[in-house]
Design a protein around this motif. Structure first.
Motif, PDB file in Angstrom:
ATOM      1  N   ARG A 107      79.710  68.448 138.116  1.00 39.17           N
ATOM      2  CA  ARG A 107      78.512  69.204 138.491  1.00 39.17           C
ATOM      3  C   ARG A 107      78.471  70.548 137.761  1.00 39.17           C
ATOM      4  O   ARG A 107      77.420  70.975 137.291  1.00 39.17           O
ATOM      5  N   SER A 108      79.617  71.210 137.658  1.00 34.33           N
ATOM      6  CA  SER A 108      79.628  72.513 136.988  1.00 34.33           C
ATOM      7  C   SER A 108      79.403  72.362 135.485  1.00 34.33           C
ATOM      8  O   SER A 108      78.791  73.218 134.864  1.00 34.33           O
ATOM      9  N   ASN A 143      77.491  70.074 134.080  1.00 34.21           N
ATOM     10  CA  ASN A 143      76.078  69.764 133.891  1.00 34.21           C
ATOM     11  C   ASN A 143      75.210  71.019 133.920  1.00 34.21           C
ATOM     12  O   ASN A 143      74.113  71.016 133.380  1.00 34.21           O
ATOM     13  N   ASN A 144      75.661  72.079 134.536  1.00 31.97           N
ATOM     14  CA  ASN A 144      74.891  73.308 134.624  1.00 31.97           C
ATOM     15  C   ASN A 144      75.048  74.205 133.399  1.00 31.97           C
ATOM     16  O   ASN A 144      74.423  75.230 133.296  1.00 31.97           O
ATOM     17  N   ILE A 145      75.902  73.795 132.462  1.00 36.95           N
ATOM     18  CA  ILE A 145      76.109  74.602 131.259  1.00 36.95           C
ATOM     19  C   ILE A 145      74.968  74.322 130.295  1.00 36.95           C
ATOM     20  O   ILE A 145      74.607  73.181 130.019  1.00 36.95           O
ATOM     21  N   CYS A 146      74.399  75.382 129.755  1.00 36.82           N
ATOM     22  CA  CYS A 146      73.303  75.263 128.789  1.00 36.82           C
ATOM     23  C   CYS A 146      73.901  74.852 127.450  1.00 36.82           C
ATOM     24  O   CYS A 146      74.679  75.592 126.852  1.00 36.82           O
ATOM     25  N   ARG A 147      73.532  73.683 126.955  1.00 33.88           N
ATOM     26  CA  ARG A 147      74.113  73.181 125.708  1.00 33.88           C
ATOM     27  C   ARG A 147      73.262  73.508 124.478  1.00 33.88           C
ATOM     28  O   ARG A 147      73.723  73.395 123.366  1.00 33.88           O
TER      29      ARG A 147
END
Length: 90
Positions: free
Chosen positions: A81-82, A84-88
């Motif tokens: 979950r953490s 997935n929240n990272i801006c790629r």
């Protein structure tokens, strides 16, 4: 920097030497027993003590294993979950 590495290596070698001393002392006690039967009995006792120390721990109960697996799954889910929240694309 090098002095830190040297100090660490020195401390590690001292710790290793101190932990090896009792085992070496026990072996020397048996080695110098003149009577063959007594010496062999001493070696046998040492062998049994070593086997007892190396004996694997009793298997954990299945419920404990399942709880551990559940906890690991929850931890993995939290990490995913953490991530997935990272801006790629920033």
């Amino acid at each position: 920097m090098n002095s830190i590495i040297v100090r660490y290596c020195f401390a590690a070698s001292i710790a290793l030497a101190l932990t090896a001393l009792p085992a070496a002392a026990v072996e020397q006690n048996c080695r110098f027993i003149p009577a063959k039967a007594d010496r062999e009995a001493c070696y046998k006792r040492q062998e049994e003590e070593l086997a007892a120390k190396r004996k694997p721990a009793a298997p954990a109960a299945e419920s404990t294993t399942l709880e551990t697996l559940r906890q690991l799954r929850q931890d993995d889910d939290a990490v995913y979950r953490s991530i997935n929240n990272i801006c790629r694309g920033c």
